[in-house]
Structures are given as structure tokens and as C-alpha cells.
Design an enzyme around this catalytic site. Structure first.
Site, PDB file in Angstrom:
ATOM      1  N   ARG A 226      -3.696  -3.796 -13.291  1.00 49.95           N
ATOM      2  CA  ARG A 226      -3.625  -5.702 -13.073  1.00 49.95           C
ATOM      3  C   ARG A 226      -3.701  -5.901 -14.325  1.00 49.95           C
ATOM      4  O   ARG A 226      -4.641  -5.161 -15.505  1.00 49.95           O
ATOM      5  CB  ARG A 226      -4.730  -5.757 -12.961  1.00 49.95           C
ATOM      6  CG  ARG A 226      -5.465  -6.117 -11.242  1.00 49.95           C
ATOM      7  CD  ARG A 226      -3.663  -7.261 -10.506  1.00 49.95           C
ATOM      8  NE  ARG A 226      -3.636  -6.418  -9.263  1.00 49.95           N
ATOM      9  CZ  ARG A 226      -3.600  -5.597  -8.722  1.00 49.95           C
ATOM     10  NH1 ARG A 226      -1.501  -4.564  -8.732  1.00 49.95           N
ATOM     11  NH2 ARG A 226      -3.074  -6.008  -7.188  1.00 49.95           N
ATOM     12  N   HIS A 274       6.314  -5.374 -13.439  1.00 47.74           N
ATOM     13  CA  HIS A 274       5.206  -5.787 -11.937  1.00 47.74           C
ATOM     14  C   HIS A 274       5.347  -4.329 -11.415  1.00 47.74           C
ATOM     15  O   HIS A 274       5.513  -5.206 -10.022  1.00 47.74           O
ATOM     16  CB  HIS A 274       4.440  -6.753 -11.314  1.00 47.74           C
ATOM     17  CG  HIS A 274       3.214  -6.420 -11.181  1.00 47.74           C
ATOM     18  ND1 HIS A 274       2.162  -7.087 -10.783  1.00 47.74           N
ATOM     19  CD2 HIS A 274       2.978  -5.509  -9.776  1.00 47.74           C
ATOM     20  CE1 HIS A 274       1.297  -7.008 -10.163  1.00 47.74           C
ATOM     21  NE2 HIS A 274       1.325  -5.993  -9.341  1.00 47.74           N
TER      22      HIS A 274
HETATM   23  P1  NAP Z   1      -8.196   2.418  -4.529  1.00 48.29           P
HETATM   24  O1  NAP Z   1      -8.519   3.331  -3.515  1.00 48.29           O
HETATM   25  O2  NAP Z   1      -9.764   1.680  -4.179  1.00 48.29           O
HETATM   26  O3  NAP Z   1      -9.376   3.060  -6.120  1.00 48.29           O
HETATM   27  C1  NAP Z   1      -9.931   2.931  -7.020  1.00 48.29           C
HETATM   28  C2  NAP Z   1     -10.907   3.878  -8.153  1.00 48.29           C
HETATM   29  O4  NAP Z   1     -11.129   2.848  -8.890  1.00 48.29           O
HETATM   30  C3  NAP Z   1     -11.886   4.878  -7.320  1.00 48.29           C
HETATM   31  O5  NAP Z   1     -11.242   6.053  -7.932  1.00 48.29           O
HETATM   32  C4  NAP Z   1     -13.141   3.912  -7.719  1.00 48.29           C
HETATM   33  O6  NAP Z   1     -14.115   4.396  -8.103  1.00 48.29           O
HETATM   34  C5  NAP Z   1     -12.358   3.611  -9.164  1.00 48.29           C
HETATM   35  N1  NAP Z   1     -13.637   1.996  -9.876  1.00 48.29           N
HETATM   36  C6  NAP Z   1     -13.380   0.894  -9.350  1.00 48.29           C
HETATM   37  N2  NAP Z   1     -14.315   0.598 -10.376  1.00 48.29           N
HETATM   38  C7  NAP Z   1     -14.950   1.071 -11.072  1.00 48.29           C
HETATM   39  C8  NAP Z   1     -15.908   0.698 -12.354  1.00 48.29           C
HETATM   40  N3  NAP Z   1     -16.012  -0.251 -12.313  1.00 48.29           N
HETATM   41  N4  NAP Z   1     -15.938   1.642 -13.315  1.00 48.29           N
HETATM   42  C9  NAP Z   1     -15.506   2.907 -12.361  1.00 48.29           C
HETATM   43  N5  NAP Z   1     -14.848   3.487 -11.935  1.00 48.29           N
HETATM   44  C10 NAP Z   1     -14.021   2.016 -11.045  1.00 48.29           C
HETATM   45  O7  NAP Z   1      -7.660   1.541  -5.610  1.00 48.29           O
HETATM   46  P2  NAP Z   1      -5.627   2.092  -5.629  1.00 48.29           P
HETATM   47  O8  NAP Z   1      -5.263   2.190  -4.340  1.00 48.29           O
HETATM   48  O9  NAP Z   1      -5.356   3.621  -6.126  1.00 48.29           O
HETATM   49  O10 NAP Z   1      -5.297   1.293  -6.376  1.00 48.29           O
HETATM   50  C11 NAP Z   1      -5.752   0.913  -7.535  1.00 48.29           C
HETATM   51  C12 NAP Z   1      -5.278  -0.560  -8.096  1.00 48.29           C
HETATM   52  O11 NAP Z   1      -3.582   0.007  -8.906  1.00 48.29           O
HETATM   53  C13 NAP Z   1      -4.640  -1.847  -7.418  1.00 48.29           C
HETATM   54  O12 NAP Z   1      -6.223  -2.449  -7.471  1.00 48.29           O
HETATM   55  C14 NAP Z   1      -4.915  -2.372  -8.240  1.00 48.29           C
HETATM   56  O13 NAP Z   1      -4.495  -2.892  -8.674  1.00 48.29           O
HETATM   57  C15 NAP Z   1      -3.494  -1.652  -8.718  1.00 48.29           C
HETATM   58  N6  NAP Z   1      -1.809  -1.269  -8.030  1.00 48.29           N
HETATM   59  C16 NAP Z   1      -1.336  -2.337  -8.922  1.00 48.29           C
HETATM   60  C17 NAP Z   1      -0.252  -1.770  -8.439  1.00 48.29           C
HETATM   61  C18 NAP Z   1       1.412  -1.830  -9.542  1.00 48.29           C
HETATM   62  O14 NAP Z   1       1.970  -2.014  -9.444  1.00 48.29           O
HETATM   63  N7  NAP Z   1       1.257  -1.890 -10.866  1.00 48.29           N
HETATM   64  C19 NAP Z   1       0.853  -1.519  -7.472  1.00 48.29           C
HETATM   65  C20 NAP Z   1      -0.516  -0.758  -7.080  1.00 48.29           C
HETATM   66  C21 NAP Z   1      -2.390  -0.637  -7.551  1.00 48.29           C
HETATM   67  P3  NAP Z   1     -14.907   5.318  -6.056  1.00 48.29           P
HETATM   68  O15 NAP Z   1     -13.853   5.824  -6.007  1.00 48.29           O
HETATM   69  O16 NAP Z   1     -15.710   5.823  -6.950  1.00 48.29           O
HETATM   70  O17 NAP Z   1     -15.516   4.287  -5.646  1.00 48.29           O
HETATM   71  C1  GLV Z   2       0.338  -4.618  -6.372  1.00 49.64           C
HETATM   72  O1  GLV Z   2       0.559  -4.953  -7.252  1.00 49.64           O
HETATM   73  C2  GLV Z   2      -0.302  -3.818  -5.433  1.00 49.64           C
HETATM   74  O2  GLV Z   2      -1.650  -4.100  -5.390  1.00 49.64           O
HETATM   75  O3  GLV Z   2      -0.197  -3.847  -4.185  1.00 49.64           O
END
Ligand code: NAP
Ligand code: GLV
Length: 311
Positions: A226, A274
Site C-alpha cells: 500500500r 497498482h
Molecule cells: P496477510 O496474509 O494478512 O499477511 C500479512 C502478513 O503481514 C502476515 O505475515 C503478518 O504477520 C504480517 N504483519 C502484519 N502486521 C505486521 C506488523 N505490524 N509487523 C510485522 N508483520 C506484520 O496478507 P496478504 O494476503 O499477504 O497481503 C498483504 C498485503 O498485500 C495486503 O494487505 C495488501 O495491502 C497488499 N496487496 C497488494 C496487491 C497489489 O496489487 N499491489 C494485491 C494484493 C494484496 P503474521 O502472519 O504473524 O500475522
Molecule cells: C489489491 O491491492 C488487493 O488488496 O487485493
């Protein structure tokens, strides 16, 4: 009962989503707006980054299923009822797309391909020393669905990979850690840092001047999560000072990125609009169907957001 698809989609995307959803849930009634007199029928809302207030006035709501992985926008929306479960999008196809984007960014940085592209614009023929992947240390912040998939892909590609998350989730072949000391170790070792943290109160402004100064001099920042994770002025200053060698940025605090923003023309910035991992209606509709059927059958819902953590 009925399902509301709350989105900002234009007519084409709306039709694609309607077809994909109706294809896997032919028995369900799908509405694309809470038409007058039918709001009380809506018990499931599918939220594709809808405008704030889109979930207001739905008295029968029992599930909000995000079509996005990141849910910070929904959590900030006061029309999201506090007592209705919120599920986020978790789709292996989306994780794979994110891994592709990360692999492209890391390979381009490791092999100097962004530099060669800049040289081409100047018609400059100059070679740089070729390095092996195992000479490059990559740090991945966030080891959830996306971060873990990215880390595993980079291990497979031969990189040395470090990972950081709240609970130091183990990932095969990755040196993982949690807490401030592990973060410092990662930031000082990695020459490429990939951000895949969710946007929460704890991570907003994560890459400020102090943290950017902790990276290895000349390191690259790849932000695929983000825009609000990064303090733009701090990153621009770090790029200009050479503390950050290159930034690959896919997400911005204000999207679309305003035409006058300095990132557009900065020679050390590579920009994407994005698109690191877009939700694919073909596979995401199956994920949605899984939760819709679970709700109807009274079975546990998948991928529920922990609102106290914000992700
Ligand atoms: P997720 O499965 O919820 O994973 C989040 C990870 O971050 C977990 O490993 C969590 O730790 C860790 N975390 C959260 N808060 C933290 C903190 N304060 N300090 C250290 N580690 C922390 O999320 P995801 O599906 O991987 O997605 C991650 C992010 O990618 C989304 O929230 C979104 O913003 C972004 N995204 C971007 C796109 C794009 O096209 N640019 C697409 C999809 C997603 P724990 O496992 O220990 O809880
Ligand atoms: C895209 O940024 C998503 O969070 O799926």
C-alpha cells in the site's frame, strides 16, 4: 436472500464479474446495487473497493466478502457493521501473480535491467558485472499469503531470502524473524526489500526517514502493498541522497497517482499502476462461492479478518 456486488466497476468489469459469479452460484440472486425495496433481502455483500457508505442500510447483512486482499479501506468505512464477519480475498492465483511481479522486480534489480533500460534511452552502451542470484539477499516484510508465496518463489530462483512478520512464520529456505532486532538484521542485510505488509495503524508510514536510513546504503525498495506504508517525501529524499538506489512502486496513497507527482519522472523510480496482483474473477469467484455456500450451510467461514489486528 440476495448477494450485493458493491464496487466501483465500470460496465465491462461489472458484466465480467456478474458472469463469473453467476456461473459458480447459479442459484443465488445477484444485485449490483441495493435497488429500492430489496435492501432487506441482501444478506451477503461482495465488496470490491466500493465507495465509502456502500454497505449502509442493509439490515439482513450476515457476511461481507472482500474481493480485495487488503481490507484497510473497508475497515475505515463506517458503513461496515461492527458485528458482521468480514472475509478477505485469499486466492492462490492472486498469490502467484504477486510472486511473478516480485520475481520481475528482483530479477530486474539484480541484473541491472532498469539501469540498462535507462542507458537505452541515452543510447549508451555500457556493461555491468553480472552477479549470481545467490550473491543477492532479498528481505520480504510480511509473510502472509502473498509474502510467503513471494519468498518461496525467490528461494526457488536462487536468492538468499530473509523474512519478517509478527509471528515469525517459518518458511522453507527462508531465514525468518519477528520483532525489532530481526527487522534491523533484515534491513541491514538485504539489498532488495519487498514490502508485503497489510496497511494497519502499526504499519502506516512504516518507511519513514528513520527506517529508510536503516536499509543498506543503495538498497532497493519494492513496495507491492500500500502507498501509505511509505512516506513519499522521505523516500524521495533517500533516493536523491543515494541511500535508496531504486524504488519499484505499485501502490500509492492517492490513486491514480496525480500527474504532477515527482515519482512519475524520477530516474530511480519504476512505477506500476497498482497491478502487482489483480483479483482474477475466474478464480476469485470460486473463493467467493466457497464462503457463500459455507454461510448458507452454517459451516465456518474462511479467511476472516481479525479486526483487532486490522488484517
Ligand atoms: P496477510 O496474509 O494478512 O499477511 C500479512 C502478513 O503481514 C502476515 O505475515 C503478518 O504477520 C504480517 N504483519 C502484519 N502486521 C505486521 C506488523 N505490524 N509487523 C510485522 N508483520 C506484520 O496478507 P496478504 O494476503 O499477504 O497481503 C498483504 C498485503 O498485500 C495486503 O494487505 C495488501 O495491502 C497488499 N496487496 C497488494 C496487491 C497489489 O496489487 N499491489 C494485491 C494484493 C494484496 P503474521 O502472519 O504473524 O500475522
Ligand atoms: C489489491 O491491492 C488487493 O488488496 O487485493
Amino acid at each position: 436472500m440476495a448477494i450485493l456486488l458493491a464496487s466501483r466497476f465500470g460496465a465491462h468489469d461489472l458484466a465480467v464479474w456478474r458472469d463469473a459469479l453467476q456461473g459458480v452460484l447459479p442459484e443465488e440472486t445477484l444485485l449490483t446495487e441495493p435497488v429500492a425495496g430489496r435492501a432487506h433481502e441482501i444478506d451477503i455483500a461482495l465488496a470490491a473497493n466500493p465507495p465509502a457508505g456502500a454497505l449502509r442500510g442493509l439490515p439482513a447483512l450476515r457476511l461481507v466478502q472482500s474481493l480485495w486482499a487488503g481490507v484497510e479501506g473497508l475497515l475505515a468505512d463506517r458503513s461496515l457493521p461492527a458485528d458482521v464477519p468480514l472475509a478477505r480475498m485469499v486466492d492462490p492465483a492472486m498469490n502467484a501473480a504477486m510472486a511473478e511481479t516480485a520475481a520481475w522486480a528482483v530479477l530486474s534489480l539484480h541484473r541491472g535491467f532498469f539501469d540498462y533500460a535507462a542507458q537505452q534511452r541515452e543510447a549508451r552502451w555500457q556493461t555491468h558485472r553480472q552477479r549470481r542470484a545467490d550473491e543477492v539477499c532479498v528481505g520480504v516484510l510480511g509473510l502472509g499469503e502473498m509474502g510467503r508465496t513471494v519468498a518461496l518463489r525467490l528461494v526457488r530462483d536462487g536468492y538468499r531470502v530473509m523474512g519478517w512478520s509478527t509471528r515469525a512464520a517459518p518458511v522453507a529456505g527462508v531465514h525468518t524473524g519477528a520483532g525489532e532486532a530481526a527487522l534491523n538484521a533484515l534491513l541491514s542485510a538485504a539489498e532488495i526489500v519487498i514490502n508485503l505488509l497489510p496497511l494497519t495503524p502499526a504499519t502506516r508510514g512504516f518507511f519513514d526517514a528513520r527506517r529508510l536510513a536503516q536499509l543498506r546504503p543503495g538498497a532497493a525498495l519494492v513496495n507491492l502493498a500500500r502507498g501509505a506504508h511509505v512516506v513519499d517525501e522521505a523516500l524521495l529524499a533517500a533516493l536523491d541522497a543515494g541511500q535508496i538506489g531504486h524504488a519499484v512502486l505499485d501502490a500509492f496513497e492517492h490513486e491514480p497517482l496525480p500527474a504532477a507527482h515527482p515519482y512519475w519522472s524520477h530516474p530511480k523510480v519504476t512505477l506500476l499502476p497498482h497491478v502487482a496482483a489483480q483479483t482474477d474473477p475466474r478464480s476469485a469467484a470460486q473463493v467467493v462461492a466457497g464462503n457463500v455456500r459455507a454461510l448458507r450451510a452454517g459451516r465456518p467461514l474462511a479467511h476472516l479478518v481479525d479486526r483487532s489486528r486490522g488484517y
